[in-house]
Design a protein around this motif. Structure first.
Motif, mmCIF file in Angstrom:
data_model
loop_
_atom_site.group_PDB
_atom_site.id
_atom_site.type_symbol
_atom_site.label_atom_id
_atom_site.label_comp_id
_atom_site.label_asym_id
_atom_site.label_seq_id
_atom_site.Cartn_x
_atom_site.Cartn_y
_atom_site.Cartn_z
ATOM 1 N N SER A 178 50.390 39.674 35.445
ATOM 2 C CA SER A 178 49.376 39.293 36.470
ATOM 3 C C SER A 178 49.180 40.563 37.346
ATOM 4 N N PHE A 179 47.637 40.254 37.893
ATOM 5 C CA PHE A 179 47.203 41.667 38.610
ATOM 6 C C PHE A 179 46.379 41.040 39.775
ATOM 7 N N LEU A 202 43.484 38.076 39.814
ATOM 8 C CA LEU A 202 42.686 37.588 40.946
ATOM 9 C C LEU A 202 41.997 38.882 41.440
ATOM 10 N N ILE A 203 40.660 39.149 41.445
ATOM 11 C CA ILE A 203 39.716 40.195 41.993
ATOM 12 C C ILE A 203 38.691 39.342 43.084
ATOM 13 N N GLU A 204 39.122 39.750 44.425
ATOM 14 C CA GLU A 204 38.910 38.963 45.541
ATOM 15 C C GLU A 204 38.611 39.968 46.551
ATOM 16 N N GLY A 205 37.598 39.622 47.356
ATOM 17 C CA GLY A 205 37.242 40.237 48.615
ATOM 18 C C GLY A 205 36.908 41.592 48.489
ATOM 19 N N ARG A 232 42.413 37.031 30.326
ATOM 20 C CA ARG A 232 42.105 35.719 30.386
ATOM 21 C C ARG A 232 42.682 35.409 32.014
ATOM 22 N N ASN A 233 42.138 34.035 32.216
ATOM 23 C CA ASN A 233 42.816 33.574 33.461
ATOM 24 C C ASN A 233 42.641 34.291 34.422
ATOM 25 N N VAL A 234 41.338 35.025 34.743
ATOM 26 C CA VAL A 234 41.010 35.997 35.604
ATOM 27 C C VAL A 234 39.939 35.249 36.644
#
Length: 260
Positions: A178-179, A202-205, A232-234
């Motif tokens: 995970s990243f 998760l790529i957020e904010g 996957r699952n990003v």
């Protein structure tokens, strides 16, 4: 934490092994090349397994990818039997017994099989390695780093039918579990924010200004760099992307461009 670099250097974190890693308030300003926080590029850096967080950081004025977090594919050099393949890795022997591989057709990217590895044998034969690199360039258009590494004989638990130049992705090892990329600023990027090979992310904010190519890239964007496997699952949410693309690479027909 709290690292500022004005000296024009790349920041490279490689060979981190298994574990959890968090980087906060990293400022890398005005440097050439790529920030390879995590990659398998040409054997220089290899991630094994784990979790990583990068947050509250600033990367700017890059000459290549602003952030390069890649799990690299291999190519098929020769099929010796239905369950035995000689592969040409883009890094140093990225296989473990028990790993699940994904074999993809080199022209269509269609999945042609997902067997597990039962045995791995490194072949220390420079002539074979050089010939495999030549085959990769001729039949699949690969363009770099192929002359440095040995071929690998892989024995599989199920038969596959492949041809030279087909892509082999390791779906188990040598990629992040995970990243999280959160609350970072990227600007004046020659290429993109590249986060291939994630099992979960998760790529957020984040704010990305004046990037080239796709501002955020999570898939196998360009075959001839053997980038992948696909993430996957990003989850990508709450990011600001402006003036994308903004790169001379736009002249290359095989590149994708845009926001994500």
């Amino acid at each position: 934490e709290d690292f500022v670099n004005h000296g024009g250097m790349q920041i490279i974190f490689g060979e981190l092994g298994d574990g959890d890693f968090t980087f906060r308030r990293i400022r890398n300003l005005g440097r050439p090349g790529t920030n390879r926080l995590l990659a398998g590029a040409f054997g220089l850096m290899t991630w094994i397994r784990g979790h990583m967080v990068l947050e509250d950081s600033i990367f700017c004025r890059s000459n290549d990818d602003a952030l390069d977090m890649v799990s690299w594919n291999s190519i098929v050099y020769r099929q010796e039997s239905p369950t035995q393949i000689i592969a040409r890795p883009m890094c140093e022997t990225p296989y473990r017994v028990g790993d699940t591989l994904q074999f993809h057709d080199r022209t269509t990217f269609n999945l042609v099989g997902s067997p597990k590895i039962t045995a791995v044998e490194k072949i220390a034969d420079p002539a074979m390695s050089a010939d495999a690199a030549s085959v990769a360039r001729k039949v699949a258009g690969y363009i770099g780093g192929l002359h440095e590494f040995s071929c690998v004989r892989i024995t599989l638990d199920a038969p596959v039918t492949v041809k030279p130049g087909d892509t082999i992705a390791n779906d188990t090892s040598f990629r992040l579990d995970s990243f999280t990329l959160k609350n970072c600023l990227f600007y004046d990027i020659f290429c993109r924010v590249l986060v291939h090979g994630l099992k979960e992310g998760l790529i957020e904010g984040n704010v990305i200004l004046r990037s080239g190519l796709a501002a955020i890239c999570v898939d196998n964007e360009q075959q001839n760099w053997a980038e992948g496997p696909d993430s996957r699952n990003v989850v990508i949410r709450g990011n600001v992307i402006q003036d994308s693309p903004y790169s001379p690479y736009m002249n290359f027909g095989h590149q994708h461009s845009g926001a994500i």
